[in-house]
Design an enzyme around this catalytic site. Sequence first.
Site, PDB file in Angstrom:
ATOM      1  CB  SER A  94     -27.785 -21.472   9.393  1.00 55.29           C
ATOM      2  OG  SER A  94     -26.449 -21.682   8.966  1.00 55.29           O
ATOM      3  CD  GLN A 105     -26.621 -29.322   5.140  1.00 55.82           C
ATOM      4  OE1 GLN A 105     -27.451 -29.085   4.257  1.00 55.82           O
ATOM      5  NE2 GLN A 105     -25.524 -28.588   5.308  1.00 55.82           N
ATOM      6  CB  THR A 112     -25.767 -26.943   1.513  1.00 52.12           C
ATOM      7  OG1 THR A 112     -26.111 -26.458   2.812  1.00 52.12           O
ATOM      8  CG2 THR A 112     -26.973 -27.597   0.882  1.00 52.12           C
ATOM      9  CB  ALA A 121     -25.228 -19.034  -6.872  1.00 50.88           C
ATOM     10  CG  ASP A 149     -22.498 -19.464  -0.546  1.00 45.15           C
ATOM     11  OD1 ASP A 149     -22.271 -19.829  -1.719  1.00 45.15           O
ATOM     12  OD2 ASP A 149     -23.410 -19.960   0.151  1.00 45.15           O
ATOM     13  CB  THR A 150     -18.816 -20.939  -3.968  1.00 43.17           C
ATOM     14  OG1 THR A 150     -19.906 -21.761  -3.569  1.00 43.17           O
ATOM     15  CG2 THR A 150     -17.629 -21.831  -4.323  1.00 43.17           C
TER      16      THR A 150
END
Length: 491
Positions: free
Chosen positions: A13, A305, A260, A81, A237-238
């Site tokens: 998302s 998920q 995730t 990534a 994002d990490t």
Amino acid sequence: MNNYMAVDIGASSGRLVKGKLHRDRQRIELQEIHRFRNSFTETEGHHYWDVDYLFAEIVKGLQKAKKEGVNACTLGIDTWAVDYVLLDENGKRIHEVYAYRDGRTKNAPDRLHQSISRAEVYSRTGIQEQPFNTLYQLYVHDRAQLSRADKIVMVPDYLYYRLTGKLMNEVTNASTMQLLNLAGRDFDEELLSLLGLRREQFARLTEPGVKLGTLSPDLQREHDLPGCELIVIPTHDTASAVVGVPAQAHKSWAYISSGTWSLLGVERSTPLNSGEAMNANYTNEWGAYGTYRFLKNIMGLWMIQEVRRETQDAYSYAELAELAVREKPFQHLVPCNDQRFLNPRSMMEEIRDCCHKTGQSSPDTIGKLARCIFDSLALTYKDSLEELQGLTERRIDTLHIVGGGANNELLCQLTADAAQIEVIAGPSEATALGNIAVQMISTGELQGLEEARNVIAGSVPLKIYHPRPAPGMDDIEARWKQIKARIGQRS
């Protein structure tokens, strides 16, 4: 106070989140403006991302923001990534964007390392070997397309480019390519040569905090968008999530960025690319403000998920956790990082098959499958924390769990119990908060990383999980060791 917009896109998302520093300067207020689904699709046997769709959703989110009264803002983009975009000399995409779970790189590491050893690559880059790393993806990519590429950028770099017309390779995401040299702090010429690539096919390396420029005027007029100044934030994002860890500077702490993937590690001022670190498969990804994320990739909530997806979303994540709570603990265990769980046709059947082949009964209900995943993740976290303390030669007193997994009370308590460590859960919005915090530091509203983390700690309620006695853990660990050994013998 300024408006700050975080574009935060994950594998399942994406959303646009507006942030403002409260009048008391003690907390950041967040408001979700727009949310959209994301996933890769299969075409002719390969898996691809739809980056045009992602760009369109960013534009849609900015239009919503303007309708809600945001006429001006800064904006930063983070995504996952390792995935890349090939651009020709006119800035047009040469090929669709492969998704890292695509199976084309299955044997790529073994083939590439016939030319250069794993130890040499790790010594140069400090990046853990994963079959989906950009190094291996580029190694198997069509050479004619690579030769046509004027620039190779990562997915968030491409989205910045679509918004501003300016090209860059942001360092936190670029480091995951397994192509940056730790000593030279630039692309490694020998590794590029192995791929048949040249340094000039990559843009300049750019650090978080740089002001990139404004939205393209044509784009702004065409879609009636707010006036936006784009700031380069940690685009992995990490990396943004680690900025968002509400850690106290004087404490010895580690983190799990739980989504995730589960990324478990520590923040360091220097890399650790020893042979021992390589053998334990730890990585040295570049972080914001000269830091390194010394961490290990763990399969993470991808497993639950996929179970939820296979049930056609019949259960919420909270319902899956509640079903798991009702089951007897540690009855079914699987080694989460086995490659069979990377992108199976059926996660439920793969878990059952793994249990059967390791001498266990098969989890025959959704609750037992969920419990198997959470128990196995907690034990995997325990193993990795022990490795981490040994490799860094430092005791870790507190484990911060940030991201979506911070909301899973069962998994947080299981982790505290299994590892016998204090767990601080939250914020679940660590990535957006880290993204926005770097924008605030860049504009001068916050004075640095320490102040940003103090403000983030005051922005959301944090929950502390104290370790409880875990009866029978010695027997569980012995069985866990046997299960991992059996899988290791088969692989």
